[in-house]
Design a protein around this motif. Structure first.
Motif, short mmCIF file in Angstrom:
data_model
loop_
_atom_site.label_atom_id
_atom_site.label_comp_id
_atom_site.label_asym_id
_atom_site.label_seq_id
_atom_site.Cartn_x
_atom_site.Cartn_y
_atom_site.Cartn_z
N GLU A 102 49.29 42.94 39.80
CA GLU A 102 48.65 41.76 39.22
C GLU A 102 48.17 42.04 37.80
O GLU A 102 48.29 41.20 36.91
CB GLU A 102 47.47 41.31 40.08
N ARG B 1 41.77 43.51 41.84
CA ARG B 1 43.17 43.13 41.65
C ARG B 1 44.07 44.33 41.90
O ARG B 1 43.67 45.47 41.72
CB ARG B 1 43.42 42.63 40.23
N TYR C 33 43.51 35.01 35.66
CA TYR C 33 42.65 35.67 36.64
C TYR C 33 41.87 34.69 37.51
O TYR C 33 41.60 34.98 38.67
CB TYR C 33 41.71 36.66 35.94
N THR D 91 36.52 40.21 37.18
CA THR D 91 37.43 40.94 38.06
C THR D 91 36.80 42.23 38.58
O THR D 91 37.36 42.89 39.44
CB THR D 91 38.75 41.29 37.34
N ARG E 220 43.29 33.08 41.17
CA ARG E 220 43.14 33.74 42.47
C ARG E 220 41.92 33.22 43.23
O ARG E 220 41.85 33.32 44.45
CB ARG E 220 43.01 35.24 42.26
N TYR E 221 40.97 32.68 42.52
CA TYR E 221 39.72 32.24 43.14
C TYR E 221 39.71 30.75 43.47
O TYR E 221 38.69 30.22 43.84
CB TYR E 221 38.54 32.59 42.22
#
Length: 156
Positions: A117, A113, A141, A98, A144-145
């Motif tokens: 979040e 982020r 996490y 992140t 999101r990707y």
């Protein structure tokens, strides 16, 4: 849903953990500072490992706290951030993936982020090595990707 090839526990830019203020790779070292360099404790030379404990942490929309603990192990990197009064003194676990940027001069780690979040992430458990907990945080996490349906996944 298409699986993500993003590894939340791997540093996206491992050179951020070493001294120097510009991007560095094994074959390219940062240029010398024309102002004579910064030889203080906040400015280690290229290749010098940096301890991120004490650095401030900045989300995409504001400050969230300071680093209480950091790990730079291969594929197991993380930050434990003390949020102070922002979330009533709680801590949060942020996977190394992140981290968008590390500013060693300002001693700030930028996270990709938002504060919300991070606040909505699984609650911090002091035993960060527990595989089930790490998997839960990693999935949160990594989501999101995920590439949009039909898109080609990008390698990070």
């Amino acid at each position: 849903m298409q699986p993500s090839i993003f590894n939340p526990w791997a540093w996206r830019d491992p050179s951020a953990l070493a001294g120097g203020y510009t991007q560095a790779t094994p074959t390219v070292t940062p240029a010398d500072d024309p102002g004579g360099g910064h030889d203080g404790p906040d400015a280690p030379g290229p290749g010098t490992p940096v301890d991120l404990v004490g650095y401030q942490v900045q989300a995409s929309d504001g400050r969230i706290g300071s680093i209480d603990e950091a790990s730079n192990e291969a594929d197991a990197g993380y930050l434990v951030v003390d949020t102070g009064p922002w979330i009533f003194g709680q801590k949060v676990l942020l996977p190394a993936g992140t981290v968008a940027q590390v500013d060693h001069r300002e001693r700030v780690v930028h996270i990709d982020r938002s504060r919300q979040e991070i606040k909505d992430a699984p609650p911090f458990e002091p035993d960060a090595v527990d595989p089930e907990y790490r998997d839960r945080v990693g999935r949160y996490y990594a989501d999101r990707y995920l590439p949009p349906p039909g898109a080609t996944p990008r390698v990070m």
